[in-house]
Design a protein around this motif. Structure first.
Motif, mmCIF file in Angstrom:
data_model
loop_
_atom_site.group_PDB
_atom_site.id
_atom_site.type_symbol
_atom_site.label_atom_id
_atom_site.label_comp_id
_atom_site.label_asym_id
_atom_site.label_seq_id
_atom_site.Cartn_x
_atom_site.Cartn_y
_atom_site.Cartn_z
ATOM 1 N N GLU A 1 0.817 -1.216 0.000
ATOM 2 C CA GLU A 1 0.000 0.000 0.000
ATOM 3 C C GLU A 1 0.848 1.263 0.000
ATOM 4 O O GLU A 1 0.528 2.228 -0.693
ATOM 5 N N ALA A 2 1.947 1.266 0.760
ATOM 6 C CA ALA A 2 2.765 2.479 0.885
ATOM 7 C C ALA A 2 3.843 2.577 -0.180
ATOM 8 O O ALA A 2 4.235 3.685 -0.580
ATOM 9 N N GLN A 3 4.367 1.427 -0.621
ATOM 10 C CA GLN A 3 5.456 1.358 -1.609
ATOM 11 C C GLN A 3 6.692 2.119 -1.140
ATOM 12 O O GLN A 3 7.456 2.645 -1.939
ATOM 13 N N ASN A 4 6.851 2.163 0.171
ATOM 14 C CA ASN A 4 7.993 2.849 0.773
ATOM 15 C C ASN A 4 8.191 2.265 2.168
ATOM 16 O O ASN A 4 7.243 2.182 2.948
ATOM 17 N N PHE A 5 9.423 1.852 2.486
ATOM 18 C CA PHE A 5 9.665 1.175 3.754
ATOM 19 C C PHE A 5 9.417 2.090 4.959
ATOM 20 O O PHE A 5 8.872 1.660 5.978
ATOM 21 N N THR A 6 9.783 3.346 4.831
ATOM 22 C CA THR A 6 9.581 4.277 5.941
ATOM 23 C C THR A 6 8.102 4.496 6.216
ATOM 24 O O THR A 6 7.645 4.454 7.369
ATOM 25 N N LEU A 7 7.312 4.703 5.138
ATOM 26 C CA LEU A 7 5.879 4.922 5.310
ATOM 27 C C LEU A 7 5.179 3.655 5.798
ATOM 28 O O LEU A 7 4.262 3.724 6.619
ATOM 29 N N ALA A 8 5.615 2.507 5.304
ATOM 30 C CA ALA A 8 5.022 1.245 5.748
ATOM 31 C C ALA A 8 5.292 1.015 7.225
ATOM 32 O O ALA A 8 4.416 0.590 7.980
ATOM 33 N N ALA A 9 6.522 1.301 7.656
ATOM 34 C CA ALA A 9 6.875 1.135 9.062
ATOM 35 C C ALA A 9 6.055 2.069 9.938
ATOM 36 O O ALA A 9 5.577 1.695 11.021
ATOM 37 N N ARG A 10 5.867 3.289 9.465
ATOM 38 C CA ARG A 10 5.069 4.251 10.234
ATOM 39 C C ARG A 10 3.630 3.778 10.366
ATOM 40 O O ARG A 10 3.014 3.904 11.432
ATOM 41 N N ALA A 11 3.066 3.204 9.290
ATOM 42 C CA ALA A 11 1.688 2.714 9.333
ATOM 43 C C ALA A 11 1.525 1.572 10.330
ATOM 44 O O ALA A 11 0.479 1.432 10.973
ATOM 45 N N LEU A 12 2.585 0.757 10.465
ATOM 46 C CA LEU A 12 2.527 -0.394 11.378
ATOM 47 C C LEU A 12 2.996 -0.063 12.783
ATOM 48 O O LEU A 12 2.854 -0.887 13.695
ATOM 49 N N GLY A 13 3.588 1.108 12.953
ATOM 50 C CA GLY A 13 4.142 1.465 14.246
ATOM 51 C C GLY A 13 5.400 0.698 14.580
ATOM 52 O O GLY A 13 5.684 0.405 15.751
ATOM 53 N N LEU A 14 6.179 0.368 13.548
ATOM 54 C CA LEU A 14 7.410 -0.406 13.723
ATOM 55 C C LEU A 14 8.605 0.392 13.221
ATOM 56 O O LEU A 14 8.447 1.421 12.551
ATOM 57 N N ALA A 15 9.800 -0.109 13.536
ATOM 58 C CA ALA A 15 11.017 0.497 13.004
ATOM 59 C C ALA A 15 11.183 0.098 11.544
ATOM 60 O O ALA A 15 10.818 -1.010 11.142
ATOM 61 N N GLN A 16 11.760 1.000 10.761
ATOM 62 C CA GLN A 16 11.942 0.726 9.330
ATOM 63 C C GLN A 16 12.759 -0.536 9.067
ATOM 64 O O GLN A 16 12.407 -1.336 8.194
ATOM 65 N N PRO A 17 13.856 -0.798 9.815
ATOM 66 C CA PRO A 17 14.623 -2.032 9.564
ATOM 67 C C PRO A 17 13.800 -3.294 9.801
ATOM 68 O O PRO A 17 14.027 -4.319 9.151
ATOM 69 N N THR A 18 12.837 -3.240 10.714
ATOM 70 C CA THR A 18 11.994 -4.405 10.996
ATOM 71 C C THR A 18 11.142 -4.760 9.786
ATOM 72 O O THR A 18 11.015 -5.928 9.407
ATOM 73 N N VAL A 19 10.549 -3.761 9.161
ATOM 74 C CA VAL A 19 9.731 -3.995 7.973
ATOM 75 C C VAL A 19 10.601 -4.462 6.813
ATOM 76 O O VAL A 19 10.242 -5.395 6.078
ATOM 77 N N HIS A 20 11.746 -3.842 6.658
ATOM 78 C CA HIS A 20 12.656 -4.230 5.575
ATOM 79 C C HIS A 20 13.094 -5.682 5.743
ATOM 80 O O HIS A 20 13.139 -6.455 4.768
ATOM 81 N N ARG A 21 13.393 -6.063 6.961
ATOM 82 C CA ARG A 21 13.832 -7.435 7.226
ATOM 83 C C ARG A 21 12.709 -8.441 6.945
ATOM 84 O O ARG A 21 12.948 -9.512 6.380
ATOM 85 N N ALA A 22 11.476 -8.101 7.325
ATOM 86 C CA ALA A 22 10.348 -9.006 7.095
ATOM 87 C C ALA A 22 10.127 -9.245 5.611
ATOM 88 O O ALA A 22 9.921 -10.380 5.167
ATOM 89 N N VAL A 23 10.183 -8.176 4.824
ATOM 90 C CA VAL A 23 9.990 -8.313 3.378
ATOM 91 C C VAL A 23 11.150 -9.080 2.757
ATOM 92 O O VAL A 23 10.952 -9.935 1.875
ATOM 93 N N SER A 24 12.359 -8.816 3.219
ATOM 94 C CA SER A 24 13.532 -9.517 2.692
ATOM 95 C C SER A 24 13.446 -11.012 2.960
ATOM 96 O O SER A 24 13.806 -11.837 2.100
ATOM 97 N N HIS A 25 12.955 -11.400 4.145
ATOM 98 C CA HIS A 25 12.804 -12.821 4.470
ATOM 99 C C HIS A 25 11.778 -13.476 3.550
ATOM 100 O O HIS A 25 11.985 -14.615 3.093
ATOM 101 N N LEU A 26 10.705 -12.779 3.251
ATOM 102 C CA LEU A 26 9.697 -13.324 2.339
ATOM 103 C C LEU A 26 10.291 -13.505 0.936
ATOM 104 O O LEU A 26 10.072 -14.527 0.275
ATOM 105 N N GLU A 27 11.035 -12.526 0.482
ATOM 106 C CA GLU A 27 11.638 -12.614 -0.853
ATOM 107 C C GLU A 27 12.672 -13.733 -0.910
ATOM 108 O O GLU A 27 12.775 -14.448 -1.916
ATOM 109 N N SER A 28 13.417 -13.907 0.168
ATOM 110 C CA SER A 28 14.413 -14.975 0.206
ATOM 111 C C SER A 28 13.745 -16.347 0.140
ATOM 112 O O SER A 28 14.183 -17.230 -0.606
ATOM 113 N N ALA A 29 12.663 -16.518 0.900
ATOM 114 C CA ALA A 29 11.942 -17.791 0.881
ATOM 115 C C ALA A 29 11.266 -18.024 -0.466
ATOM 116 O O ALA A 29 11.179 -19.161 -0.942
#
Length: 393
Positions: free
Chosen positions: A106-134
């Motif tokens: 929805e956000a197409q941006n890690f910073t905005l996505a993290a803000r929407a979830l109330g999480l740190a930007q590295p946390t969101v980036h890591r979650a997406v990276s794990h999905l892409e790796s799998a």
């Protein structure tokens, strides 16, 4: 509240199918104590026993059957989307990772996505990276404008949204076993429904379920339809579209509505017995915006008379704004006759007698195809149907 632990959900469904924690543990590649712990946590969150434990095996309780129906629908939808990307994702994807994927889609941006979830930007980036790796492939195309989701990514995000919505419904149904109201019902309201159908239905619903939270969202049709398809809205009430704009929603007709020509009290045309078409052509108008069924009917009126649509038009989607403009001028308004009835009854506007045979437009409910309402949702829909019948009568 149910923990969105996908591993616990899969363990539960395995026990349902196999009747024994031992076989379920083998199928899910976990230990038997892990199965026992998963079931214990689910039963704690569900408010009671999900299984009757007997010597012959584990059998679902009434509470468990309700949960199983919702959970199978959710996991079937989600697993089909994950399997299409990579079979490995079915076993490895977590709820947190999927929430990050939805936010990123929805956000197409890690910073905005993290803000929407109330999480740190590295946390969101890591979650997406794990999905892409799998998955063994990129789920986003990195561009100078942001991270654009691939089609496969959009499909997974949509399946996850609807799966989580199904879990929300499961929570609501489980709570009813204990006489509690959990969650909220979200109604998308198009203009007509806000004034003549929903108020009566909502008042009756509140009398029946005073603790149930209901949220009504106003907006344009396209925006509300998008939120309905994403599972953010449960039902959309208002003018139906013909043809149906997309195949994953269904419509239910409630009644037909026509248009009315309105003017201020004391308007010169209000004293006329009947206003002919040539007079209508010469007047300035306040009309609904382009793309709405009411506007299409208004334009079709003049096209049918082989005349040009009046050049002096003010577009307005609000009956309140239309009323105030008409009261301050000799302009004419065109809007749903049911929607205008409250203004007419209050003496704020008058309905002109025009030589026009207005075609009807269908007013109804729009829901997701295959959507199964909870008891509370079904009760509200039944009250909306009843309010529509009373309106027609």
């Amino acid at each position: 509240m149910l923990n969105r632990n996908l591993r616990h959900f899969r363990v539960f469904l395995a026990v349902v199918s196999l009747r024994t924690p031992t076989l379920a543990a083998a199928q899910c590649h976990v230990s038997q104590p892990a199965v026992t712990q998963s079931l214990h946590k689910l039963e704690q969150a569900s408010g009671g026993a999900l299984f009757d434990r007997t010597r012959q095996g584990f059998f679902l309780t009434a509470r468990g059957r309700v949960f199983e129906v919702r959970l199978r629908r959710a996991m079937a939808r989600l697993d089909a989307a994950l399997e299409a990307v990579s079979p490995r994702l079915v076993q490895t994807a977590t709820s947190a990772q999927l929430q990050a994927l939805i936010a990123m889609t929805e956000a197409q941006n890690f910073t905005l996505a993290a803000r929407a979830l109330g999480l740190a930007q590295p946390t969101v980036h890591r979650a997406v990276s794990h999905l892409e790796s799998a998955a063994g492939r990129a789920l986003f195309e990195r561009t100078s404008f942001g991270a654009v989701p691939t089609r496969a990514c959009q499909d997974v995000a949509q399946a996850a949204r609807l799966a989580f919505s199904e879990i929300d419904q499961a929570e609501a149904e489980l709570a009813e076993f204990d006489g509690r109201e959990v969650g909220r019902i979200v109604v998308g309201a198009l203009p007509l429904s806000r004034s003549v159908v929903l108020p009566e239905a909502l008042a009756r619903f509140h009398q029946a379920r005073p603790q149930q939270c209901v949220t009504v969202i106003d907006g344009a049709y396209d925006a509300l339809l998008g939120r309905l398809r994403r599972g953010e809205i449960d039902v959309l009430v208002g003018a139906m579209r013909d043809p149906l704009p997309i195949g994953d929603v269904v419509q239910e007709r409630l009644f037909d509505d026509g248009l009315a020509v309105l003017a201020r009290p004391g308007h010169p045309l209000g004293r006329a017995g009947s206003v002919p078409m040539d007079v209508l052509l010469r007047h300035p108008w306040v009309v609904p915006g382009r793309g709405t069924p009411s506007r299409a009917q208004f334009d079709a009126l003049f096209q049918g008379a082989e005349a040009a649509v009046p050049a002096s038009l003010m577009e307005c989607g609000s009956i309140l704004l239309m009323r105030e403009v008409l009261r301050r001028s000799d302009m004419l308004g065109c809007i749903s006759r049911h929607q205008a009835q409250a203004e007419i009854d209050a003496g704020l506007l008058v309905r002109l007698n025009v030589e026009v045979d207005w075609p009807g437009r269908a007013i109804g409910l729009t829901t997701r195809a295959g959507w199964v309402p909870t008891g509370a949702q079904a009760q509200l829909i039944a009250l909306i149907r009843a309010a529509a019948r009373d309106l027609v009568a």
